[in-house]
Design an enzyme around this catalytic site. Structure first.
Site, PDB file in Angstrom:
ATOM      1  N   ASP A 176      -1.631  -9.360   2.268  1.00 52.18           N
ATOM      2  CA  ASP A 176      -0.288  -9.800   1.892  1.00 52.18           C
ATOM      3  C   ASP A 176       0.104 -11.133   2.517  1.00 52.18           C
ATOM      4  O   ASP A 176      -0.587 -11.658   3.400  1.00 52.18           O
ATOM      5  CB  ASP A 176       0.735  -8.707   2.254  1.00 52.18           C
ATOM      6  CG  ASP A 176       0.452  -8.017   3.582  1.00 52.18           C
ATOM      7  OD1 ASP A 176      -0.248  -8.609   4.421  1.00 52.18           O
ATOM      8  OD2 ASP A 176       0.925  -6.899   3.783  1.00 52.18           O
ATOM      9  N   ASN A 209       7.544   3.546   7.743  1.00 52.14           N
ATOM     10  CA  ASN A 209       7.982   4.243   6.526  1.00 52.14           C
ATOM     11  C   ASN A 209       6.801   4.604   5.625  1.00 52.14           C
ATOM     12  O   ASN A 209       6.977   4.975   4.481  1.00 52.14           O
ATOM     13  CB  ASN A 209       8.993   3.372   5.757  1.00 52.14           C
ATOM     14  CG  ASN A 209       8.397   2.036   5.326  1.00 52.14           C
ATOM     15  OD1 ASN A 209       7.206   1.800   5.494  1.00 52.14           O
ATOM     16  ND2 ASN A 209       9.219   1.167   4.762  1.00 52.14           N
ATOM     17  N   HIS A 229       4.431   2.524   4.613  1.00 47.73           N
ATOM     18  CA  HIS A 229       3.926   1.482   3.711  1.00 47.73           C
ATOM     19  C   HIS A 229       2.510   1.049   4.102  1.00 47.73           C
ATOM     20  O   HIS A 229       2.113   1.146   5.261  1.00 47.73           O
ATOM     21  CB  HIS A 229       4.892   0.283   3.614  1.00 47.73           C
ATOM     22  CG  HIS A 229       4.924  -0.641   4.786  1.00 47.73           C
ATOM     23  ND1 HIS A 229       6.050  -1.318   5.185  1.00 47.73           N
ATOM     24  CD2 HIS A 229       3.970  -1.034   5.660  1.00 47.73           C
ATOM     25  CE1 HIS A 229       5.778  -2.064   6.231  1.00 47.73           C
ATOM     26  NE2 HIS A 229       4.531  -1.915   6.536  1.00 47.73           N
ATOM     27  N   GLU A 278       6.101  -0.819  -0.378  1.00 48.24           N
ATOM     28  CA  GLU A 278       7.190  -0.085   0.240  1.00 48.24           C
ATOM     29  C   GLU A 278       7.443   1.227  -0.510  1.00 48.24           C
ATOM     30  O   GLU A 278       7.058   1.350  -1.681  1.00 48.24           O
ATOM     31  CB  GLU A 278       8.461  -0.942   0.203  1.00 48.24           C
ATOM     32  CG  GLU A 278       8.340  -2.259   0.953  1.00 48.24           C
ATOM     33  CD  GLU A 278       8.417  -2.103   2.471  1.00 48.24           C
ATOM     34  OE1 GLU A 278       8.072  -1.033   3.002  1.00 48.24           O
ATOM     35  OE2 GLU A 278       8.816  -3.068   3.138  1.00 48.24           O
TER      36      GLU A 278
END
Ligand code: F6R
Length: 273
Positions: free
Chosen positions: A88, A157, A159, A164
């Site tokens: 990313d 979370n 990810h 996400e």
């Protein structure tokens, strides 16, 4: 489980819902995690000198890169034919920006090993045409023969990359809006929350799942829930890493703090060794 028992659990297997074995290497600490995960990359490159490595940024892979640098300086692995693709990049940051993931990869790995810079790929999120960049990045991975081994960290979370929690799994490299939780977690690299970009380009869940082998590294108690939810609960796009339960070759290398919830819940872990 007392400490002695905990330390004795150094390797475990768990059969996921698809009936596939996930390998867990439970390590003493970050250093131990980094060495064990780096060994898997050493093995891969020694086996196939022109491997395509999928790489991650953030704190979790730093020790893995440090080991690979030290070992490369000592002779192996040889990166001269290796190619890499990064997961990313933040939208709007130039490669020269110290907060960009291109800069991070150069600074923490590429500048210190015998890799050809032209063989290292990071999404160009400073591009004026993000849609073109995302589709070309995906094609580039395919043209290079696909990812042989993908290194992942995991967000609090759940990810992976910057995929996400969401109501579906993204197939390919795409533009994503970062959640506030993720922006806060990454504030430490920017100084203030206002400076953290709101968008990023990330490989999709499909891109990651097409990698032949996946190594997920994680340390620290703040990842304990994410590890539990991802590997010992239902698969859901609200916990993106949970899709890894359907991958045929996943190794989770995590320290005992990151594994603490799994170990405490006494789930069907280690019963398949
Ligand atoms: C980074 C990335 C993220 C991180 C995750 C964990 O390229 O894709 O998914 O792996 O946010 O970050 P750390 O390791 O900093 O806790």
């Amino acid at each position: 489980m007392n400490l002695a028992e905990l330390i004795s659990v150094t390797f475990g297997l768990s059969r996921n819902k698809a009936g596939i074995m996930i390998k867990f290497v439970v390590t003493k600490d970050f250093k131990d995690m980094s060495e064990k995960a780096a060994m898997l990359f050493l093995k891969q490159i020694n086996m196939k000198d022109n491997s395509l490595l999928g790489l991650a940024t953030g704190s979790s892979p730093l020790g893995v890169y440090k080991n690979l640098i030290d070992w490369n300086k000592a002779g192996l692995p040889d990166f001269s034919a290796v190619k890499t693709v990064s997961l990313d990049e933040y939208v709007g940051l130039e490669a020269a920006d110290p907060a960009s993931y291109r800069y991070f990869m150069n600074d923490n790995l590429f500048n210190h090993i015998n890799i050809k810079k032209g063989n290292t790929h990071v999404p160009n999120a400073a591009s004026k045409d993000i849609a073109k960049e995302t589709s070309e990045y995906e094609k580039r991975i395919e043209m290079m023969g696909g990812i042989d081994i993908q290194l992942l960290g995991i967000g609090r979370n759940g990810h992976i990359g910057f995929n996400e929690p969401c109501d579906f799994f993204e197939r390919a490299t795409h533009l994503v809006k970062l959640t506030e939780d993720t922006r806060q977690a990454n504030e430490r690299f920017f100084g203030t929350i206002e400076d953290v970009p709101k968008e990023a380009i990330t490989m999709g869940i499909g891109t990651i799942m097409r990698a032949r082998k996946i190594v997920l590294v994680s340390y620290g108690e703040n990842k304990a829930d994410a590890i539990y939810q991802s590997f010992f609960n239902n698969t859901s796009p609200m916990v993106p890493a949970s899709i890894l339960q359907y991958h045929a070759d996943v190794t989770v290398v995590a320290d005992k703090a990151a594994m603490s919830r799994v170990l405490a819940e006494n789930v069907s872990f280690n019963d398949q060794i």
